[in-house]
Design an enzyme around this catalytic site. Structure first.
Site, short mmCIF file in Angstrom:
data_model
loop_
_atom_site.label_atom_id
_atom_site.label_comp_id
_atom_site.label_asym_id
_atom_site.label_seq_id
_atom_site.Cartn_x
_atom_site.Cartn_y
_atom_site.Cartn_z
N GLU A 1 10.65 -9.54 -4.16
CA GLU A 1 11.19 -8.24 -3.72
C GLU A 1 12.68 -8.36 -3.39
OE1 GLU A 1 7.26 -6.16 -1.70
OE2 GLU A 1 8.55 -7.40 -0.46
N SER B 1 0.81 -1.22 0.00
CA SER B 1 0.00 0.00 0.00
C SER B 1 0.85 1.27 0.00
CB SER B 1 -0.93 0.00 1.22
OG SER B 1 -0.16 -0.11 2.41
N LYS C 1 6.14 2.17 11.15
CA LYS C 1 6.99 1.02 10.80
C LYS C 1 8.38 1.10 11.41
CE LYS C 1 3.93 -0.41 7.65
NZ LYS C 1 4.19 -0.33 6.24
N GLY D 1 4.70 -8.85 4.41
CA GLY D 1 3.33 -8.78 4.93
C GLY D 1 2.29 -9.09 3.85
N ALA E 1 7.98 -1.55 3.57
CA ALA E 1 8.47 -2.53 4.54
C ALA E 1 7.46 -2.63 5.68
CB ALA E 1 9.84 -2.13 5.08
O1 LIG Z 1 4.91 -8.49 0.77
C1 LIG Z 1 4.74 -7.29 0.84
C2 LIG Z 1 5.80 -6.30 0.92
O2 LIG Z 1 6.96 -6.72 1.54
C3 LIG Z 1 5.36 -4.91 1.38
O3 LIG Z 1 6.31 -4.02 0.89
C4 LIG Z 1 5.27 -4.76 2.88
O4 LIG Z 1 4.40 -5.73 3.40
C5 LIG Z 1 4.76 -3.36 3.28
O5 LIG Z 1 3.50 -3.16 2.76
P1 LIG Z 1 2.63 -1.87 3.10
O6 LIG Z 1 3.32 -0.71 2.49
O7 LIG Z 1 1.28 -2.16 2.50
O8 LIG Z 1 2.53 -1.77 4.60
#
Ligand SMILES: O=C[C@H](O)[C@H](O)[C@H](O)COP(=O)(O)O
Length: 220
Positions: free
Chosen positions: A102, A27, A120, A95, A82
């Site tokens: 990645e 996101s 984060k 996540g 992340a």
């Molecule tokens: O598998 C997903 C990735 O590693 C995402 O970059 C990570 O989970 C962060 O996602 P978000 O920006 O939605 O918190």
């Protein structure tokens, strides 16, 4: 939302004509991809590789020119999110279950810019359970082996069935509590037969951009 967007849009300012760009997943990376799409409409010329099928579809919608990863040997800049970032820029990712692709893309990138909101940032990794991608064959015993490293493993379930990654594998979310030695843990996890890749990114980030709710950003 504003904090994620602010961090992501700041990262896109580093992208220049002629570069090959790695597009992250999630996101926060979403906002970087949106902004890149706008810049391309305005004349920016880049080629991009995607870290997930979801991101690939988004890039296609936005008419971002995609290139196959097997056609290149190096990526100029990757922008990705992340789940946690510690004081030494070690990360937990996955996540969304995309950490294998990645990590492959990150490992080919001259610059890995991590974009996150302030929630984060942690002193030590481990509040977020560590995602580990494992093959389906013998997954029950692979989970048991993971638990001997000191975690509570939980097979990721979505819509009442095991979540499947873009690579056709399962994800186990491993709660290790506070992670004191991330590099050693990374090696120990990946040494278990059946493990494909874990979500620890050790010293891979070259820049971290943190976004705040008021729309401001801090670059580290
Ligand atoms: O598998 C997903 C990735 O590693 C995402 O970059 C990570 O989970 C962060 O996602 P978000 O920006 O939605 O918190």
């Amino acid at each position: 939302m504003e904090s994620k967007r602010a961090a992501a849009e700041k990262a896109v300012e580093y992208i220049r004509n002629g570069m090959i760009i790695g597009l992250g997943t999630g996101s926060t990376a979403y906002w970087a991809i949106q902004k890149l799409g706008i810049n391309i409409k305005d004349g920016l010329r880049v080629k991009a590789v995607a870290t997930s099928i979801h991101t690939e579809n988004l890039a296609k919608e936005l008419k971002i020119p995609l290139i196959s990863i097997s056609e290149i040997e190096e990526i100029d800049i990757t922008v990705d999110g992340a789940d946690e970032v510690d004081d030494e820029w070690n990360l937990i990712k996955g996540g969304g279950g995309a950490h294998l692709r990645e990590k492959i893309v990150a490992s080919m990138s001259k610059e890995l810019i991590i974009v996150v909101d302030e929630s984060k940032k942690v002193n030590r990794l481990g509040k977020f359970p560590l995602p580990v991608e494992i093959v389906i064959f013998n997954y029950e015993n692979t989970q048991k082996k993971l638990s001997t490293l000191g975690c509570v493993p939980q097979l990721r379930i979505r819509d009442n069935k095991p979540f499947l990654t873009d690579n056709g594998n399962y994800i186990v979310d491993c709660d290790f509590g506070s992670i004191g030695q991330p590099r050693e843990l990374h090696t120990a996890i990946n040494s278990i037969p059946g493990v494909v890749e874990n979500g620890l990114f050790i010293k891979m980030a070259t820049k971290v951009i943190i976004g705040y709710q008021d729309g401001s950003v801090k670059e580290q």
